[in-house]
Design a protein around this motif. Structure first.
Motif, PDB file in Angstrom:
ATOM      1  N   SER A 166       0.833  -1.197   0.000  1.00 17.29           N
ATOM      2  CA  SER A 166       0.000   0.000   0.000  1.00 17.29           C
ATOM      3  C   SER A 166       0.870   1.251   0.000  1.00 17.29           C
ATOM      4  O   SER A 166       1.762   1.394   0.842  1.00 17.29           O
ATOM      5  CB  SER A 166      -0.912   0.011   1.223  1.00 17.29           C
ATOM      6  N   ALA A 167       0.592   2.145  -0.947  1.00 17.00           N
ATOM      7  CA  ALA A 167       1.330   3.403  -1.022  1.00 17.00           C
ATOM      8  C   ALA A 167       0.929   4.338   0.111  1.00 17.00           C
ATOM      9  O   ALA A 167       1.653   5.281   0.430  1.00 17.00           O
ATOM     10  CB  ALA A 167       1.081   4.079  -2.374  1.00 17.00           C
ATOM     11  N   ALA A 168      -0.213   4.077   0.708  1.00 19.03           N
ATOM     12  CA  ALA A 168      -0.725   4.969   1.759  1.00 19.03           C
ATOM     13  C   ALA A 168      -0.167   4.631   3.140  1.00 19.03           C
ATOM     14  O   ALA A 168      -0.395   5.373   4.099  1.00 19.03           O
ATOM     15  CB  ALA A 168      -2.247   4.899   1.794  1.00 19.03           C
ATOM     16  N   SER A 169       0.556   3.529   3.261  1.00 19.33           N
ATOM     17  CA  SER A 169       1.078   3.117   4.562  1.00 19.33           C
ATOM     18  C   SER A 169       2.597   3.281   4.606  1.00 19.33           C
ATOM     19  O   SER A 169       3.239   3.598   3.608  1.00 19.33           O
ATOM     20  CB  SER A 169       0.704   1.662   4.848  1.00 19.33           C
ATOM     21  N   ARG A 170       3.144   3.041   5.765  1.00 23.72           N
ATOM     22  CA  ARG A 170       4.604   3.073   5.892  1.00 23.72           C
ATOM     23  C   ARG A 170       5.194   1.927   5.058  1.00 23.72           C
ATOM     24  O   ARG A 170       4.486   0.951   4.754  1.00 23.72           O
ATOM     25  CB  ARG A 170       5.009   2.931   7.358  1.00 23.72           C
ATOM     26  N   ASP A 221      -4.182  -3.196   2.210  1.00 25.45           N
ATOM     27  CA  ASP A 221      -4.782  -1.863   2.332  1.00 25.45           C
ATOM     28  C   ASP A 221      -4.605  -1.296   3.740  1.00 25.45           C
ATOM     29  O   ASP A 221      -4.409  -0.084   3.923  1.00 25.45           O
ATOM     30  CB  ASP A 221      -6.280  -1.912   2.000  1.00 25.45           C
ATOM     31  N   GLY A 223      -2.153  -1.761   5.593  1.00 21.14           N
ATOM     32  CA  GLY A 223      -0.745  -1.528   5.888  1.00 21.14           C
ATOM     33  C   GLY A 223      -0.162  -2.538   6.844  1.00 21.14           C
ATOM     34  O   GLY A 223       0.864  -2.278   7.490  1.00 21.14           O
ATOM     35  N   HIS A 237      -5.037   0.389  -7.243  1.00 20.97           N
ATOM     36  CA  HIS A 237      -4.606   1.320  -6.190  1.00 20.97           C
ATOM     37  C   HIS A 237      -3.396   0.817  -5.394  1.00 20.97           C
ATOM     38  O   HIS A 237      -2.845   1.554  -4.580  1.00 20.97           O
ATOM     39  CB  HIS A 237      -5.768   1.592  -5.230  1.00 20.97           C
TER      40      HIS A 237
END
Length: 281
Positions: A166-170, A221, A223, A237
């Motif tokens: 996931s690009a949204a997590s660390r 998703d 993370g 995504h």
């Protein structure tokens, strides 16, 4: 396709006997002031609607004729299927793992249903090793699966595998032991991932196991893990990871078409033919 003054719609596929003979039919609608022309191009005859000067009336006519054109195409497909293969009826049960089915199966079934509208299709989504058992006991007719020991199948393609995160997590892929979400025991994708990590001497821990791709994606998703997936089934995504991210390469998956003993029927043959046509590289 439509512009302000012209609507152009393909009228016949290249298989149509009218494709080589249709020349030019001109019909003038005196009331609407719309000229409809059937152009006879050998490869793809088309219907063009030429609209009068722009305005509310022209726009209304354009929308109306656009809808009629869609109906004409639908009737053409139905008539063509009825004339070419009127005798093809029946039912086909096909299985495919959901990481393949989400992206590969819809276009195939869409084309098949247009050509053979009288054939009923039933789709079963299960892991490859479970579908292989259903092929053996004749519960399924066809199955697009990862090659499974003890279940012969005809080669379709080699499907790359990738790590996804996931690009949204660390950047959880940098953690050691590496948290991974994998398919349940018996999955070739799972075995490939573990073998690759062990070969690269990367410690790992299984954060999640599931027979479904949705379960793996939910963990990614959140993370909480990365997952090894067939590239064709990677949601848009998520980000794809590889050697540059400190992760080992994954072996490709060999996709095959397995057939049961009872699948020697025309509907099964035609669907199998279309699968090879659409999915082979």
């Amino acid at each position: 396709m439509a512009s302000t003054k012209t609507l152009k719609v393909a009228m016949y596929s290249r298989h149509s006997p009218l494709a080589s003979t249709a020349k030019s039919i001109l019909v003038l609608d005196a009331v609407c002031g719309v000229v409809m022309v059937l152009h006879g191009v050998d490869s793809a005859p088309s219907l063009q609607c030429h609209f009068p000067a722009e305005g509310k009336q022209s726009s209304s006519h354009q929308q109306t004729l656009h809808e009629y054109a869609r109906q004409m195409l639908a009737l053409r497909d139905e008539a063509w299927a009825e004339m070419v293969r009127p005798e093809i009826r029946g039912r086909v049960r096909i299985g495919m793992p959901d990481d393949y089915a989400s992206s590969l199966l819809p276009p195939v079934l869409r084309k098949f249903s247009v050509t053979y509208p009288r054939v009923e299709i039933q789709v079963v989504g299960r892991p490859s090793h479970e579908l292989a058992l259903q092929i053996k006991d004749n519960t399924l007719d066809l199955a697009c699966i990862t090659r499974t020991k003890g279940c012969p199948g005809e080669f379709i393609r080699l499907e790359p595998m990738v790590w996804v995160g996931s690009a949204a997590s660390r950047p959880i892929w940098k953690e050691r032991p590496l948290p991974i979400a994998v398919f349940a025991e018996g999955s070739v994708a799972r075995a490939n991932a573990i073998k690759a990590l062990q070969g690269a001497s990367i410690p790992y821990r299984m954060s999640y196991e599931s027979p479904s791709i949705q379960g793996l994606v939910s963990m990614v998703d959140a993370g909480l893990a990365i997952a090894p997936l067939a590239r064709c089934g990677v949601p848009a995504h998520l980000i794809q990871l590889g050697v540059a991210d400190g992760l080992p390469r994954l072996a490709e998956l060999e996709m095959v078409l397995a057939r049961s003993a009872q699948s020697t029927r025309p509907p099964c043959d035609f669907l199998a033919e279309l699968i090879f046509q659409e999915l082979r590289y």
